[in-house]
Design an enzyme around this catalytic site. Sequence first.
Site, PDB file in Angstrom:
ATOM      1  CG  HIS A   1     -21.786  83.047 -19.472  1.00 45.27           C
ATOM      2  ND1 HIS A   1     -22.900  83.214 -18.693  1.00 45.27           N
ATOM      3  CD2 HIS A   1     -20.782  82.734 -18.612  1.00 45.27           C
ATOM      4  CE1 HIS A   1     -22.603  83.017 -17.424  1.00 45.27           C
ATOM      5  NE2 HIS A   1     -21.318  82.731 -17.342  1.00 45.27           N
TER       6      HIS A   1
ATOM      7  CD  GLN B   1     -13.023  83.330 -12.505  1.00 41.50           C
ATOM      8  OE1 GLN B   1     -13.464  82.679 -11.581  1.00 41.50           O
ATOM      9  NE2 GLN B   1     -13.689  83.498 -13.628  1.00 41.50           N
TER      10      GLN B   1
ATOM     11  CG  ASP C   1     -16.134  86.798 -12.400  1.00 42.66           C
ATOM     12  OD1 ASP C   1     -16.669  87.050 -11.316  1.00 42.66           O
ATOM     13  OD2 ASP C   1     -16.739  86.262 -13.341  1.00 42.66           O
TER      14      ASP C   1
ATOM     15  CG  MET D   1     -19.154  77.854 -12.544  1.00 47.87           C
ATOM     16  SD  MET D   1     -19.007  77.755 -10.762  1.00 47.87           S
ATOM     17  CE  MET D   1     -19.792  79.261 -10.263  1.00 47.87           C
TER      18      MET D   1
ATOM     19  CD  GLU E   1     -27.090  88.216 -25.192  1.00 49.04           C
ATOM     20  OE1 GLU E   1     -26.046  88.354 -25.852  1.00 49.04           O
ATOM     21  OE2 GLU E   1     -28.053  87.528 -25.576  1.00 49.04           O
TER      22      GLU E   1
END
Length: 283
Positions: free
Chosen positions: A37, A154, A151, A30, A35
Amino acid sequence: MRVLNTIKDIRTITKEARRNGKSIGFIPTMGYLHEGHLSLVKKAREENDLVIVSIFVNPTQFGPGEDFDSYPRDLERDSKLVEDVGADIVFSPSVKEIYPSGCSTYVDTDGDITKRLCGASRPGHFKGVTTIVTKLFNIITPDRAYFGQKDAQQVAVIEQMVRDLCMDVDIVSCPIVREEDGLAMSSRNTYLGEEERKAAIILSKALSSAEEVIKEGERDASKVSELIVNKINSQPLSKIDYVEIVCDKTLEAIEEIKGGILIALAVKIGRTRLIDNVRLEVL
Ligand code: PAF
């Protein structure tokens, strides 16, 4: 590196890649990248011919009153960051491109896995996540998709969805990346004021204390939970949403600490809700 905004344009690229036998690695995000990501992009770079990063703040995974409007956005900054670590394409569609008017199909993974932990305090959140991830998988057709273990729920939900819907994609879950003082990296850390930022390390500190007592032999999940709750409550700026000790695969609550476990927590620091977790294999 190219930034593409339409499904038609990205499909031209992915179809050609497939024709030429190239593998596609995909990192859905998003935006407002950190770091954590970038570690996913680097891993995808090592394992695939074509690396695609999506940047899309997905409205359907935000509940009423949540931070969809204020969620930080900076496409230029993000594009530069992922280019520097080797991404080939950024896919940054508009909301209308992904949810055209009249759009009425959603993907919803049923059961405890979406209802507990974050699902309990954010009803409908995982339906939004599974819907957007399905759409992105259909658009990008990745061989591998990369998600951060911060996450954890998720990741578990997406793995379940991929199994249930026979999707042909490998889900690669990557370790949490932390700041020097232990705070798990998150785009939402930018919401924290100076005092809140200091207070926020209570999440990782509480998890470390739990890990320590488990290493010393504690096997009673309720005692470990109590320790975490007391530690977090000792920080006046914190307000616990949940502290859960669960089986790392099913996310069902456990009483005895044994096998693969996940200690997961969500805590508000001021107005910012943060999550963190640790996964352990206990004999
Ligand atoms: O983890 C996120 O940033 C989002 O939930 C995701 C997977 C990109 C879907 O919008």
